[in-house]
Design a protein around this motif. Structure first.
Motif, PDB file in Angstrom:
ATOM      1  N   ILE A 192      -8.877  37.965 -19.131  1.00 29.94           N
ATOM      2  CA  ILE A 192      -8.100  38.808 -18.206  1.00 29.94           C
ATOM      3  C   ILE A 192      -7.405  37.784 -17.270  1.00 29.94           C
ATOM      4  O   ILE A 192      -7.920  37.070 -16.795  1.00 29.94           O
ATOM      5  CB  ILE A 192      -9.044  39.804 -17.335  1.00 29.94           C
ATOM      6  N   PRO A 193      -6.114  38.346 -17.154  1.00 27.84           N
ATOM      7  CA  PRO A 193      -5.176  37.408 -16.168  1.00 27.84           C
ATOM      8  C   PRO A 193      -6.006  37.327 -14.695  1.00 27.84           C
ATOM      9  O   PRO A 193      -6.251  38.112 -14.296  1.00 27.84           O
ATOM     10  CB  PRO A 193      -3.678  37.914 -16.203  1.00 27.84           C
ATOM     11  N   SER A 194      -5.894  36.029 -14.184  1.00 28.73           N
ATOM     12  CA  SER A 194      -6.380  35.749 -12.877  1.00 28.73           C
ATOM     13  C   SER A 194      -5.636  36.548 -11.754  1.00 28.73           C
ATOM     14  O   SER A 194      -4.278  36.239 -11.739  1.00 28.73           O
ATOM     15  CB  SER A 194      -6.531  34.430 -12.784  1.00 28.73           C
ATOM     16  N   ALA A 195      -6.008  37.354 -10.838  1.00 26.69           N
ATOM     17  CA  ALA A 195      -5.545  37.941  -9.678  1.00 26.69           C
ATOM     18  C   ALA A 195      -5.618  37.045  -8.586  1.00 26.69           C
ATOM     19  O   ALA A 195      -5.083  37.440  -7.404  1.00 26.69           O
ATOM     20  CB  ALA A 195      -5.901  39.497  -9.590  1.00 26.69           C
ATOM     21  N   ILE A 196      -6.493  35.978  -8.641  1.00 24.48           N
ATOM     22  CA  ILE A 196      -6.441  35.128  -7.433  1.00 24.48           C
ATOM     23  C   ILE A 196      -5.697  33.858  -7.359  1.00 24.48           C
ATOM     24  O   ILE A 196      -5.438  33.200  -8.323  1.00 24.48           O
ATOM     25  CB  ILE A 196      -8.287  34.565  -7.404  1.00 24.48           C
ATOM     26  N   THR A 197      -5.105  33.856  -6.196  1.00 30.35           N
ATOM     27  CA  THR A 197      -4.222  32.900  -5.955  1.00 30.35           C
ATOM     28  C   THR A 197      -5.273  31.344  -5.400  1.00 30.35           C
ATOM     29  O   THR A 197      -5.837  31.584  -4.539  1.00 30.35           O
ATOM     30  CB  THR A 197      -3.126  33.002  -4.779  1.00 30.35           C
ATOM     31  N   ARG A 198      -5.040  30.361  -6.049  1.00 29.44           N
ATOM     32  CA  ARG A 198      -5.809  29.234  -5.846  1.00 29.44           C
ATOM     33  C   ARG A 198      -4.993  28.016  -5.187  1.00 29.44           C
ATOM     34  O   ARG A 198      -3.753  28.423  -5.454  1.00 29.44           O
ATOM     35  CB  ARG A 198      -6.598  28.916  -7.100  1.00 29.44           C
ATOM     36  N   LYS A 199      -5.818  27.085  -4.826  1.00 30.28           N
ATOM     37  CA  LYS A 199      -5.088  26.066  -3.876  1.00 30.28           C
ATOM     38  C   LYS A 199      -4.241  25.073  -5.084  1.00 30.28           C
ATOM     39  O   LYS A 199      -3.269  24.624  -4.494  1.00 30.28           O
ATOM     40  CB  LYS A 199      -6.020  25.281  -3.096  1.00 30.28           C
ATOM     41  N   GLY A 200      -4.870  24.725  -6.170  1.00 33.87           N
ATOM     42  CA  GLY A 200      -4.164  23.857  -7.061  1.00 33.87           C
ATOM     43  C   GLY A 200      -3.374  24.656  -8.049  1.00 33.87           C
ATOM     44  O   GLY A 200      -3.463  26.006  -8.105  1.00 33.87           O
ATOM     45  N   LYS A 201      -2.852  23.852  -8.816  1.00 28.20           N
ATOM     46  CA  LYS A 201      -1.884  24.374  -9.976  1.00 28.20           C
ATOM     47  C   LYS A 201      -2.428  23.909 -11.240  1.00 28.20           C
ATOM     48  O   LYS A 201      -3.260  22.705 -11.391  1.00 28.20           O
ATOM     49  CB  LYS A 201      -0.396  24.389  -9.881  1.00 28.20           C
ATOM     50  N   VAL A 202      -2.014  24.390 -12.514  1.00 24.38           N
ATOM     51  CA  VAL A 202      -2.584  24.135 -13.771  1.00 24.38           C
ATOM     52  C   VAL A 202      -1.286  23.653 -14.563  1.00 24.38           C
ATOM     53  O   VAL A 202      -0.116  24.539 -14.601  1.00 24.38           O
ATOM     54  CB  VAL A 202      -3.102  25.351 -14.578  1.00 24.38           C
ATOM     55  N   LEU A 203      -1.251  22.448 -15.104  1.00 25.73           N
ATOM     56  CA  LEU A 203      -0.241  21.670 -16.127  1.00 25.73           C
ATOM     57  C   LEU A 203      -1.075  21.826 -17.366  1.00 25.73           C
ATOM     58  O   LEU A 203      -1.752  21.169 -17.621  1.00 25.73           O
ATOM     59  CB  LEU A 203       0.048  20.601 -15.751  1.00 25.73           C
ATOM     60  N   ILE A 204      -0.170  22.551 -18.504  1.00 23.92           N
ATOM     61  CA  ILE A 204      -0.581  22.930 -19.704  1.00 23.92           C
ATOM     62  C   ILE A 204       0.404  21.949 -20.699  1.00 23.92           C
ATOM     63  O   ILE A 204       1.382  22.384 -20.728  1.00 23.92           O
ATOM     64  CB  ILE A 204      -0.618  24.260 -19.960  1.00 23.92           C
ATOM     65  N   LEU A 254       2.178  25.860 -15.514  1.00 23.48           N
ATOM     66  CA  LEU A 254       3.372  25.360 -15.924  1.00 23.48           C
ATOM     67  C   LEU A 254       3.078  24.918 -17.551  1.00 23.48           C
ATOM     68  O   LEU A 254       2.316  23.903 -17.361  1.00 23.48           O
ATOM     69  CB  LEU A 254       4.237  24.375 -15.203  1.00 23.48           C
ATOM     70  N   SER A 255       3.515  25.489 -18.395  1.00 20.49           N
ATOM     71  CA  SER A 255       3.193  25.170 -19.736  1.00 20.49           C
ATOM     72  C   SER A 255       4.262  24.260 -20.500  1.00 20.49           C
ATOM     73  O   SER A 255       5.706  24.595 -20.424  1.00 20.49           O
ATOM     74  CB  SER A 255       3.162  26.359 -20.730  1.00 20.49           C
ATOM     75  N   ILE A 256       4.256  23.148 -20.881  1.00 22.76           N
ATOM     76  CA  ILE A 256       5.201  22.282 -21.247  1.00 22.76           C
ATOM     77  C   ILE A 256       4.908  21.810 -23.153  1.00 22.76           C
ATOM     78  O   ILE A 256       3.914  21.370 -23.197  1.00 22.76           O
ATOM     79  CB  ILE A 256       5.133  20.775 -20.722  1.00 22.76           C
ATOM     80  N   ARG A 312      -1.442  28.791 -24.983  1.00 23.87           N
ATOM     81  CA  ARG A 312      -0.962  30.523 -24.617  1.00 23.87           C
ATOM     82  C   ARG A 312      -1.997  31.382 -23.765  1.00 23.87           C
ATOM     83  O   ARG A 312      -1.657  32.033 -23.006  1.00 23.87           O
ATOM     84  CB  ARG A 312      -0.920  31.315 -26.087  1.00 23.87           C
ATOM     85  N   ASN A 313      -3.369  31.016 -24.196  1.00 20.76           N
ATOM     86  CA  ASN A 313      -4.121  31.825 -23.299  1.00 20.76           C
ATOM     87  C   ASN A 313      -4.503  31.345 -21.990  1.00 20.76           C
ATOM     88  O   ASN A 313      -4.598  32.288 -21.216  1.00 20.76           O
ATOM     89  CB  ASN A 313      -5.652  31.718 -24.145  1.00 20.76           C
ATOM     90  N   ILE A 314      -4.609  29.895 -21.833  1.00 23.28           N
ATOM     91  CA  ILE A 314      -4.326  29.579 -20.380  1.00 23.28           C
ATOM     92  C   ILE A 314      -3.300  29.744 -19.529  1.00 23.28           C
ATOM     93  O   ILE A 314      -3.481  30.449 -18.489  1.00 23.28           O
ATOM     94  CB  ILE A 314      -4.816  27.848 -20.585  1.00 23.28           C
ATOM     95  N   LYS A 315      -2.042  29.952 -20.255  1.00 21.79           N
ATOM     96  CA  LYS A 315      -0.941  30.552 -19.407  1.00 21.79           C
ATOM     97  C   LYS A 315      -1.104  31.940 -19.108  1.00 21.79           C
ATOM     98  O   LYS A 315      -0.820  32.316 -18.131  1.00 21.79           O
ATOM     99  CB  LYS A 315       0.152  30.026 -20.301  1.00 21.79           C
ATOM    100  N   LYS A 316      -1.864  32.684 -20.027  1.00 21.66           N
ATOM    101  CA  LYS A 316      -1.943  33.983 -19.715  1.00 21.66           C
ATOM    102  C   LYS A 316      -2.938  34.366 -18.765  1.00 21.66           C
ATOM    103  O   LYS A 316      -2.546  35.151 -17.880  1.00 21.66           O
ATOM    104  CB  LYS A 316      -2.354  34.807 -21.279  1.00 21.66           C
ATOM    105  N   TYR A 317      -3.821  33.473 -18.688  1.00 26.48           N
ATOM    106  CA  TYR A 317      -4.630  33.644 -17.366  1.00 26.48           C
ATOM    107  C   TYR A 317      -4.273  33.206 -16.059  1.00 26.48           C
ATOM    108  O   TYR A 317      -4.548  33.947 -15.133  1.00 26.48           O
ATOM    109  CB  TYR A 317      -6.074  32.867 -17.664  1.00 26.48           C
TER     110      TYR A 317
END
Length: 204
Positions: free
Chosen positions: A11-23, A134-136, A123-128
């Motif tokens: 289920i996509p995350s509704a929480i805003t966290r401090k860090g970001k994810v690079l995929i 950011l997916s590259i 694709r799954n991590i981006k969806k979450y």
């Protein structure tokens, strides 16, 4: 031979966290690892996500450093509990996966996390994580150029190379789903492009 990947759709995350994810995702031989290493060396304070696996440690590998090592039984329990963003059973009882808790823990500490993953896991991590990620996709200039790179390595049989190229064509078909596609036909140019898009994303 790889078994088919089975992924729970989180289920996509509704929480805003401090860090970001690079995929990051790419066919084997596209130069992804080199570009990621150069990105980390650029001083942006990026951290690799540590994956979980059900295989035994090799050599000097330590739990919580190279991987989180858990038994196949425990891995399956965690799959059933929905604890993985993505996972794959590469061979029978040999699982690899990305734990939500591991990524979230680092993000809550304000760390920007790199996930080096295949296209389906990406694709799954981006969806979450949606806008927190950011997916590259790193793409070779052509399948023939990729063949040449793999042959130049001199580490695999022609049959193995053919299998990798077949897999590469499958992976490239997912490129339009990524936020950014960078064609690595010149390593320095690709390095600059990766650095530019990542800096812009982290500064948002």
């Amino acid at each position: 031979m790889e078994q088919n990947k089975t992924i729970k759709n989180p289920i996509p995350s509704a929480i805003t966290r401090k860090g970001k994810v690079l995929i990051f995702s790419a066919p084997s031989g596209s130069g992804k690892s080199t570009l990621i290493n150069q990105l980390i060396a650029s001083g942006l304070q990026l951290h690799f996500s540590i994956s979980a696996t059900s295989r035994q440690p090799r050599g000097s590998e330590q739990d919580g450093v190279e991987y989180y090592f858990i038994s196949p039984e425990e891995f399956r329990k965690r799959i059933a509990a929905g604890e993985f963003l993505e996972y794959e059973e590469v061979y029978k009882d040999k699982y690899y996966g990305t734990l939500k808790s591991e990524v979230d823990r680092n993000l809550d500490l304000g760390r920007n996390i790199i996930c080096d993953i295949d296209v389906l896991g990406a694709r799954n991590i981006k969806k979450y994580y949606q806008d927190q990620s950011l997916s590259i996709f790193i793409q070779p200039p052509s399948i023939e150029a990729l063949r040449q790179r793999l042959e130049n390595r001199g580490t695999e049989s022609p049959e193995a190379i053919d299998q990798r190229l077949e897999r590469a064509e499958f992976e490239i078909s997912f490129a339009p789903e990524f936020d950014v596609t960078i064609i690595n036909d010149n390593l320095e140019k690709a390095r600059q492009e990766v650095l530019s898009v990542v800096k812009a994303f982290l500064q948002k």
